[in-house]
Write an enzyme that holds these catalytic residues in place. Structure first.
Site, PDB file in Angstrom:
ATOM      1  CG  ASP A  12      -2.238   0.571   1.070  1.00  0.00           C
ATOM      2  OD1 ASP A  12      -2.339   1.818   1.026  1.00  0.00           O
ATOM      3  OD2 ASP A  12      -3.404   0.187   0.771  1.00  0.00           O
ATOM      4  CB  SER A  32     -12.753   7.496  -3.371  1.00  0.00           C
ATOM      5  OG  SER A  32     -12.666   8.752  -2.956  1.00  0.00           O
ATOM      6  N   GLY A  77     -11.673   4.588   0.892  1.00  0.00           N
ATOM      7  CA  GLY A  77     -12.989   3.368   0.980  1.00  0.00           C
ATOM      8  C   GLY A  77     -13.866   3.498  -0.115  1.00  0.00           C
ATOM      9  CG  ASP A 132     -19.294   5.868  -9.108  1.00  0.00           C
ATOM     10  OD1 ASP A 132     -19.266   5.509 -10.122  1.00  0.00           O
ATOM     11  OD2 ASP A 132     -18.750   6.657  -8.619  1.00  0.00           O
ATOM     12  CD  GLU A 182      -6.542 -14.506  16.765  1.00  0.00           C
ATOM     13  OE1 GLU A 182      -7.407 -13.688  17.220  1.00  0.00           O
ATOM     14  OE2 GLU A 182      -5.185 -14.071  16.648  1.00  0.00           O
TER      15      GLU A 182
END
Length: 726
Positions: free
Chosen positions: A366, A527, A529, A534, A614
């Site tokens: 990221d 954006s 998140g 759209d 986990e």
């Protein structure tokens, strides 16, 4: 599908289960007469009753007939300044300063296949039965021509609309409003459903009965926004998830938009949806034209759930494109919540190594890999690799990841620039800023002026170089601020009203080049998140990071609201660390996995930092998702509860199209002493078939009509179980 009754001057559009009808009246006005369940035939204009209404003026050509007024007629595309005082579909400043637009029917054509829009995203007709209707309207005084485009995709009960406006006159025209769709309902009372919210609380359904006046939702942020979504529903008061009439309308656009719903003095309802008129003014010289974004409409008389499933199928198969639109996406892990900016190649490889051991298929690096990017204040715009963090560049790191049996992905934010960057120092005029005014920053960054060809070329050149520098299989395209100081140094003063829309066209142009040059690269939109979730973005990015809020309990609401229009295959959803960074809440690893499995599925943490138990749970989650991914991404989605109302539990299910299999997810809500045993009624099964559930056999009718008793679980615990027809 599209039929013209010449004797009645009536055009009818039919899908598998719906009928849409319009009629040219004696004055040339194109009336909207019906949109609802499929009809065998008939002229629905008989529902329009002409009456003398006070303060509703009459067109000149009807003479002394005071019963005819545009103020009371349901129109296919409403005019402006000629007696209709409801919301106009189009508004223009003509050469003499008048804003009057009077549109009358000229002609229409029908052709096979679905129209396309140059430079704009739109649904397409691959693999389905489709036709296009083009209706030409004209204002005889100004020569302004309006072409109404309709696409009919029969199998999905989907009707699309777009508008082309052409200046057929002799003087310039300034478009100040131009809607993509106008829907008039001559009678009836309706509820309006919108998707509101905020950053990290996106797409919260809001339902309200319409009262007299105009209800407006939209965005002026330059993007579709976290706060509102370009999707609205009109429905009857009594419409539920599984029964009743509803009309859903989605705008295929990623910029500022506006939806107006007007409930009139005569209890008529008008819905218009399109580009937000805020700071919008598009100059048309003689002969020039403007094309609006597309709007897509679905009518259902089987409730909100059926409407959603029709949108899901159409978006997944006939809006999303490329090889990834209908494939299982790689199960990925992203380092952002684990490291933020504090990482280097060794840290990334450490996260990847742990992830590879349990079956994760992709490592995504990221923000922070480029320029002098160690915080929010520098580096954006300089897409050169930070050699201190990544010696040798992206190639060596990507190859190390590949040696672990994983693919490599990368985060980018091409639309933005920091003042502390080589790009900004060289080209300060490439960022939006108004001369003589101090700049407005967002996340300590500015927005690049994508209306300029040289800026778009710079971005694409850098993306191309980056993707060619290493084996990169995935790109996360982010946009972390709204537009302000919207002024372009490349346009004259009288054309600054075009900048917002030209910006969006610039985004689409770059994404289209990326799609054409690197079709195998999976691009995920983002954006902050869900600030640009759209239909416009889904044409270029088949999945979108649903929200920066990865708290599983919060995600139940966010993913629920998203499902009203958007399919699970488009929803980026990950398991993250606890306590959650935004809410501070801790929930079990199993619960986080069940919720993330309602979307594309991945991880947002460092697996080196979790317990062995986990880690085994992660392994199990990945194996199970691989076994049922086709149900999640291709199946029919059913909302079994409303997390905004249901406190005891939230549940949903995915059902195979042939009803042979299903997957159910359940998450318990807030715990209470001496709780009531929850009963879960399933949906979408074959009532005449039997299904095996956890080793027991039940009738489909039993599961849907009688329900399944759930065990009493602790707060925020989850269940996930499979059903298979026997």
């Amino acid at each position: 599908m599209i039929f013209f009754d010449e004797r009645r001057n009536m055009i009818t559009l039919s899908t598998a289960a719906t009928t849409y009808q319009m009629k040219v009246d004696s004055t040339g006005v194109l009336l909207h007469t019906y949109y609802g369940p499929r009809l065998r035939g008939g002229d629905l204009s008989n529902r329009i009753v002409h009456e003398d209404r006070g303060f509703s003026p009459n067109p000149y050509e009807v003479g002394k007939d005071r019963t005819y007024s545009l103020d009371t007629l349901p129109q296919e595309y409403s005019s402006c300044g000629v007696g209709d005082f409801r919301q106009p579909s189009v508004e223009a400043s003509c050469g003499n300063g008048s804003h009057t637009v009077d549109l009358r029917y000229v002609r229409h054509t029908v052709r096979e296949g679905k129209y396309a829009l140059e430079g704009l995203p739109a649904f397409y007709d691959e693999g389905v039965t489709a036709q296009t209707l083009s209706v030409e309207l004209r204002d005889s005084c100004t020569g302004l021509e309006v072409e109404l485009l309709y696409g009919v995709l029969e199998e999905y009960d989907l009707i699309t609309r777009a508008v082309r406006v052409r200046n057929g006159g002799q003087t310039p025209v300034e478009l100040e409003r131009v809607s993509s769709v106008c829907l008039d309902f001559p009678v009836g009372e309706h509820d309006l459903i919108t998707l509101g919210g905020a950053y990290a609380r996106e797409r919260e359904p809001v339902r309200m009965p319409l009262t007299q006046g105009v209800h407006t939702v939209g965005s002026v942020r330059g993007s579709s926004s976290h706060q509102q979504n370009p999707f609205v529903v009109l429905c009857d008061h009594e419409t539920t998830e599984d029964a009743g009439r509803c009309w859903g309308v989605a705008l295929v656009y990623s910029g500022s938009f506006q939806a107006n719903t007007e409930y009139t003095q005569f209890h008529e309802t008008r819905l218009t949806l399109g580009i937000n008129p805020f700071h919008f003014c598009w100059t048309l010289q003689p002969g020039e034209s403007f094309t609006t974004p597309e709007a897509a409409m679905v009518f259902s008389c089987e409730g909100l759930g059926h409407m959603s499933r029709q949108f899901h199928r159409a978006i997944r198969l006939n809006l999303c494109r490329g090889p990834w639109k209908d494939q299982r996406r790689p199960i990925l892990i992203n380092n952002w919540e684990a490291t933020m900016f504090d990482f280097d190649a060794e840290k990334i490889c450490s996260i990847a190594k742990a992830a590879s051991q349990v079956g994760v298929e992709m490592m995504v690096m990221d923000d922070g890999w480029f320029g002098k990017r160690n915080d929010d204040f520098a580096g954006l715009g300089d897409w050169n690799v930070n050699q201190t963090k990544l010696p040798g560049g992206l190639g060596p790191l990507a190859h190390r990841i590949e040696e672990m049996g994983m693919k490599f992905g990368l985060w980018v934010e091409p639309e933005m620039v920091n003042e502390d960057s080589d790009l900004y120092r060289a080209h300060p005029d490439w960022a939006f800023q108004v001369p003589g005014r101090p700049m407005t920053r967002g996340r300590s960054q500015l927005v690049l002026d994508l209306t300029r060809a040289e800026v778009r070329q710079y971005i694409m050149d850098n993306l191309r170089a980056t993707l060619n520098s290493a084996p990169i299989s995935y790109v996360k395209w982010d946009m972390n601020r709204s537009l302000t100081d919207v002024w372009s140094a490349a346009l004259p003063a009288q054309r600054q009203g075009e900048v917002y829309h030209r910006y969006v066209l610039g985004v689409y142009e770059i994404l289209e080049m990326l799609h054409q040059e690197f079709p195998q690269v999976l691009v995920e939109g983002c954006s902050g998140g869900g600030g640009r979730f759209d239909c416009g973005m889904l044409y270029y990015t088949p999945q979108i990071w649903c929200s920066d809020n990865t708290d599983a309990i919060e995600r139940l609401r966010i993913q629920y609201g998203t499902s009203f229009c958007y399919p699970c295959s488009t929803v980026g959803a990950h398991v993250s660390a606890v306590p959650n960074g935004l809410t501070g809440r801790s929930v079990p690893m199993q619960t986080r996995g069940v919720v993330a499995a309602g979307g594309t599925f991945g991880y947002e943490l460092d697996l080196n930092e979790i317990t062995p138990e986990e880690m085994e749970e992660v392994r199990t989650q990945i194996q199970h998702f691989r076994s049922c991914w086709d149900l999640v991404l291709r199946g029919d989605y059913y909302r079994l509860s409303d997390p905004f109302r249901q406190e005891a539990f939230n549940a949903w299910m995915h059902v195979a199209p042939d009803k042979s299999r299903a997957l159910v997810g359940v998450v318990m809500g807030v715990g209470h002493a001496n709780p009531i045993r929850p009963l879960l009624r399933l949906k979408g099964l074959d009532p005449n078939a039997d299904y095996k559930v956890n080793g027991e056999v039940y009738g489909g009718d039993q599961l849907m009509y009688g329900g399944l008793a759930l065990p009493i679980l602790q707060e925020y615990q989850a269940l996930q179980f499979d059903l298979e027809r026997v």
